[in-house]
Design an enzyme around this catalytic site. Sequence first.
Site, PDB file in Angstrom:
ATOM      1  N   CYS A   6      -2.221   1.974   7.547  1.00 60.14           N
ATOM      2  CA  CYS A   6      -0.870   1.692   7.050  1.00 60.14           C
ATOM      3  C   CYS A   6      -0.638   0.200   7.191  1.00 60.14           C
ATOM      4  O   CYS A   6      -0.502  -0.304   8.307  1.00 60.14           O
ATOM      5  CB  CYS A   6       0.185   2.478   7.820  1.00 60.14           C
ATOM      6  N   ASP A  25      -3.034  -7.108   2.608  1.00 58.52           N
ATOM      7  CA  ASP A  25      -3.373  -6.522   1.311  1.00 58.52           C
ATOM      8  C   ASP A  25      -2.995  -7.519   0.217  1.00 58.52           C
ATOM      9  O   ASP A  25      -1.815  -7.818   0.025  1.00 58.52           O
ATOM     10  CB  ASP A  25      -2.628  -5.205   1.100  1.00 58.52           C
ATOM     11  N   CYS A  79      19.158  -4.941   6.059  1.00 54.13           N
ATOM     12  CA  CYS A  79      19.676  -5.247   4.729  1.00 54.13           C
ATOM     13  C   CYS A  79      21.102  -4.744   4.609  1.00 54.13           C
ATOM     14  O   CYS A  79      21.367  -3.552   4.801  1.00 54.13           O
ATOM     15  CB  CYS A  79      18.805  -4.587   3.656  1.00 54.13           C
ATOM     16  N   CYS A 103       0.828  -1.200   0.000  1.00 48.73           N
ATOM     17  CA  CYS A 103       0.000   0.000   0.000  1.00 48.73           C
ATOM     18  C   CYS A 103       0.863   1.252   0.000  1.00 48.73           C
ATOM     19  O   CYS A 103       1.716   1.432   0.862  1.00 48.73           O
ATOM     20  CB  CYS A 103      -0.923  -0.003   1.211  1.00 48.73           C
ATOM     21  N   TYR A 125      -7.719   4.823  -9.268  1.00 45.79           N
ATOM     22  CA  TYR A 125      -7.489   3.895  -8.160  1.00 45.79           C
ATOM     23  C   TYR A 125      -8.474   2.733  -8.217  1.00 45.79           C
ATOM     24  O   TYR A 125      -8.103   1.575  -8.014  1.00 45.79           O
ATOM     25  CB  TYR A 125      -7.615   4.640  -6.832  1.00 45.79           C
ATOM     26  N   GLU A 177       1.048  -0.422  -6.908  1.00 47.99           N
ATOM     27  CA  GLU A 177       1.106   0.877  -6.230  1.00 47.99           C
ATOM     28  C   GLU A 177       2.564   1.248  -5.995  1.00 47.99           C
ATOM     29  O   GLU A 177       3.307   0.505  -5.359  1.00 47.99           O
ATOM     30  CB  GLU A 177       0.326   0.825  -4.912  1.00 47.99           C
ATOM     31  N   TYR A 232      -0.262  -4.926  -5.053  1.00 48.97           N
ATOM     32  CA  TYR A 232       0.561  -4.872  -3.845  1.00 48.97           C
ATOM     33  C   TYR A 232       1.876  -5.629  -4.006  1.00 48.97           C
ATOM     34  O   TYR A 232       2.598  -5.825  -3.027  1.00 48.97           O
ATOM     35  CB  TYR A 232      -0.216  -5.442  -2.655  1.00 48.97           C
TER      36      TYR A 232
END
Length: 216
Positions: free
Chosen positions: A199, A131, A208, A53, A84, A96, A136
Amino acid sequence: MFGFAKTEMVSPEKALPGREEPMPVPPRHEVLDAPLAPPYPEGSEVAEFALGCFWGAERKFWQTPGVVSTSVGYEGGYTPNPTYEEVCTGLTGHTETVRVVYDPTQVSYDDLLRVFWEAHDPTQGMRQGNDVGTQYRSAVFYQDDTQRKAAEASRDAYQKVLTEAGYGRITTEITAATPFYFAEDYHQQYLHKVPNGYCGLGGTGLSCPIGVAPTE
């Protein structure tokens, strides 16, 4: 959000037709007070990432020092200038995406890749948490060969970390940038406008490594 999530990529022949008219773009960033659309400040560079998202994803990047501007939109699909609602059907092929405009003297592309990898779980395929759908999916849209090599090297380095922690293979697409179609005004800097808004972003909690030479 619209009761339907498509997890198979649509073919170009079955994609929605879209339209010629581009989405109107707000003139200034709500947080950074910078342009959302080109021309961008002299010396700045562009990076584009998809990591679930785009509301929470955009906030991650506008909070990163050295970032000049951010915007959200749709990339990696077939339908020109989608809405959208159209993207949510799974019939445009887009994911997205966040466009990040940054000052390379203040933040490196490698630094942005670290934000990208650590902000989501890149092993989930056509979803990110709750999601679900092709919109996504995780992706890096590189602007040039230098970005491509950096993205691939960081992916390989992070895969080792994820594997050691029991995660599966990274499903992130690393592909040349395609047309970026700006999303509607209300999506831009959404979590600034609606601080308690949704969110769905969640990382693995694993760091990472950056600056690792690509494996031969």
